[in-house]
Design a protein around this motif. Structure first.
Motif, short mmCIF file in Angstrom:
data_model
loop_
_atom_site.label_atom_id
_atom_site.label_comp_id
_atom_site.label_asym_id
_atom_site.label_seq_id
_atom_site.Cartn_x
_atom_site.Cartn_y
_atom_site.Cartn_z
N THR A 46 0.77 -1.36 -0.01
CA THR A 46 0.04 0.05 0.07
C THR A 46 0.94 1.18 -0.03
O THR A 46 0.52 2.23 -0.79
N HIS A 47 1.79 1.38 0.77
CA HIS A 47 2.83 2.29 0.66
C HIS A 47 3.30 2.60 -0.68
O HIS A 47 3.62 3.78 -1.00
N LEU A 48 3.88 1.63 -1.31
CA LEU A 48 4.38 1.55 -2.56
C LEU A 48 3.31 2.26 -3.65
O LEU A 48 3.65 3.17 -4.29
N VAL A 49 1.99 1.49 -3.47
CA VAL A 49 0.98 1.91 -4.31
C VAL A 49 0.82 3.43 -4.27
O VAL A 49 0.35 4.17 -5.21
N ARG A 50 0.53 3.79 -3.02
CA ARG A 50 0.28 5.41 -2.98
C ARG A 50 1.46 6.10 -3.58
O ARG A 50 1.11 7.42 -3.96
N GLY A 51 2.63 5.78 -3.46
CA GLY A 51 3.70 6.65 -3.80
C GLY A 51 3.62 6.44 -5.54
O GLY A 51 3.82 7.58 -6.02
N VAL A 52 3.18 5.38 -5.93
CA VAL A 52 3.26 5.27 -7.47
C VAL A 52 1.99 6.38 -7.96
O VAL A 52 2.21 6.96 -9.03
N ALA A 53 0.94 6.09 -7.10
CA ALA A 53 -0.32 7.01 -7.56
C ALA A 53 0.29 8.50 -7.39
O ALA A 53 0.06 9.52 -8.26
N GLU A 54 1.09 9.08 -6.47
CA GLU A 54 1.49 10.20 -6.15
C GLU A 54 2.41 10.75 -7.71
O GLU A 54 2.40 11.77 -8.03
N GLY A 55 3.46 9.78 -7.67
CA GLY A 55 4.31 10.14 -8.89
C GLY A 55 3.47 10.39 -10.23
O GLY A 55 3.91 10.87 -11.15
N ALA A 56 2.39 9.54 -10.55
CA ALA A 56 1.50 9.44 -11.58
C ALA A 56 0.58 10.84 -11.59
O ALA A 56 -0.38 10.90 -12.49
N GLU A 57 0.77 11.72 -10.38
CA GLU A 57 0.00 12.85 -10.20
C GLU A 57 -1.61 12.70 -10.29
O GLU A 57 -2.32 13.28 -10.61
#
Length: 161
Positions: A46-57
């Motif tokens: 979940t931490h990784l996914v939230r980061g990916v989503a943030e990076g994808a704006e």
């Protein structure tokens, strides 16, 4: 393919660092990219996914667990589809959800619990296996299967980092 094209292993010392690795990956994703996530409950997916989503704006308020919806679409720099296979029994059940229509399409895909239904992955994909080493410390084994995933892995985790 019998073996990954390229692999990297990294350690994350905190949930915040796992999130930061995700942000970096999210900035690199393109339509058609497929990232499968594997790891026990609490491994850091979940931490990784939230980061990916943030990076994808993707707006932070949009990011939710798709456990009951199976696939959750996010709007960002590119469409991002977040899937969770935890509650599915088999490939036939996944097929009935329409999930396969999204693979290789207009957006990138993040798929949690890919190990439950490995056939859900296309021939070319990035697989991130997260493992708890000690409290808050995670090891990420990243495997690229194919040319584009290998390019993505190199951009995300260059060998000389």
């Amino acid at each position: 393919m019998s073996a990954p094209t390229r692999t990297r292993t990294l350690r994350s010392a905190s949930p915040e660092e796992t999130h930061a690795w995700g942000v970096k990956l999210g900035r690199l994703l393109r339509p058609g990219d497929f990232v499968g996530l594997v790891g026990d409950l609490g491994a850091g997916k979940t931490h990784l996914v939230r980061g990916v989503a943030e990076g994808a704006e993707v707006a932070r308020s949009e990011v939710a667990s798709p456990t009951f919806a199976i696939v959750y679409p996010y709007r960002g720099r590119i469409p991002l589809f977040h899937a969770d296979l935890y509650r599915l029994e088999d490939y036939d059940e996944l097929y009935a959800t329409g999930f396969l229509d999204l693979v290789g399409g207009e957006g990138a895909m993040l798929v949690e619990w890919l190990d439950k239904i490995p056939r859900a992955a296309p021939r070319e994909y990035l697989r991130v296996s997260l493992r708890e080493v000690e409290e808050d410390v995670r090891e990420l084994l990243v495997e690229a299967w194919g040319e584009r995933p290998a390019e993505l892995l190199e951009a995300w985790l260059p060998e000389n980092r």
